[in-house]
Design a protein around this motif. Structure first.
Motif, short mmCIF file in Angstrom:
data_model
loop_
_atom_site.label_atom_id
_atom_site.label_comp_id
_atom_site.label_asym_id
_atom_site.label_seq_id
_atom_site.Cartn_x
_atom_site.Cartn_y
_atom_site.Cartn_z
N TRP A 1 0.82 -1.20 0.00
CA TRP A 1 0.00 0.00 0.00
C TRP A 1 0.86 1.25 0.00
CZ3 TRP A 1 0.95 -3.13 4.07
CH2 TRP A 1 1.43 -2.56 5.24
N LEU B 1 0.52 5.82 -1.22
CA LEU B 1 -0.23 7.02 -1.59
C LEU B 1 -0.01 7.35 -3.06
CD1 LEU B 1 0.65 9.25 1.50
CD2 LEU B 1 -1.48 7.96 1.11
N ARG C 1 -5.11 7.18 -0.89
CA ARG C 1 -4.60 5.87 -0.49
C ARG C 1 -4.93 4.80 -1.52
NH1 ARG C 1 -6.37 5.24 5.69
NH2 ARG C 1 -8.11 6.53 5.06
N SER D 1 -0.12 6.55 11.02
CA SER D 1 -0.31 5.96 9.69
C SER D 1 0.97 5.37 9.13
CB SER D 1 -0.86 7.03 8.72
OG SER D 1 0.09 8.08 8.59
#
Length: 142
Positions: free
Chosen positions: A24, A26, A51, A139
């Motif tokens: 994962w 951005l 995201r 995060s």
């Protein structure tokens, strides 16, 4: 927003074998991200908040591999020398940071052990992060 990977995915990272591999990061909202690794490919759409997430099929132990990202905006990222194996996370009190080799008799204990996973072993990784207290989950790890 620039295409990025979560800080867990760096050059020489180790990921868990034999399980779905979430990757994962951005990117630009509404862009598409293509992730390839070890002959597998997955696509994700970047959400409005920037995201994105893909899940690669389980990988067998081995490597090194390249984790490659391509965005529909033309950006590319590569994490090199990715290893696949067993990932062990340990936590506890601050004394867990004390290296065995710095203890009395520690060097001999390391030499006599069956475990050859000292920090100098070629396939061993020992990441560290700064300690910090937060009122909510972070995060990303620093």
């Amino acid at each position: 927003m620039t295409l990025s990977l979560h800080p867990l995915f760096t050059d020489r990272a180790v990921v868990q074998r034999d399980v779905l591999l979430p990757v994962w990061g951005l990117g630009d909202p509404d862009a598409t991200v293509e992730v390839t690794c070890a002959g597998h490919r997955a696509l994700a759409s970047v959400e409005a908040d920037g995201r994105w997430l893909v899940r690669l099929p389980p990988l067998v132990a081995g490597g090194p591999h390249r984790l490659e990202l391509r965005s529909s905006t033309g950006e590319t990222l590569i994490a090199r020398d990715l290893l696949v194996g067993d990932v062990l996370l340990c936590s506890g009190q601050s004394n867990m940071e004390w290296p065995l080799c710095e203890s009395e008799g520690g060097t001999a204990a390391v030499a006599a052990s069956a475990c050859r996973c000292a920090p100098t072993a070629p396939h061993s990784r020992r990441p560290s992060s700064r300690s910090s207290a937060r009122p909510a989950p972070a995060s990303a790890m620093r």
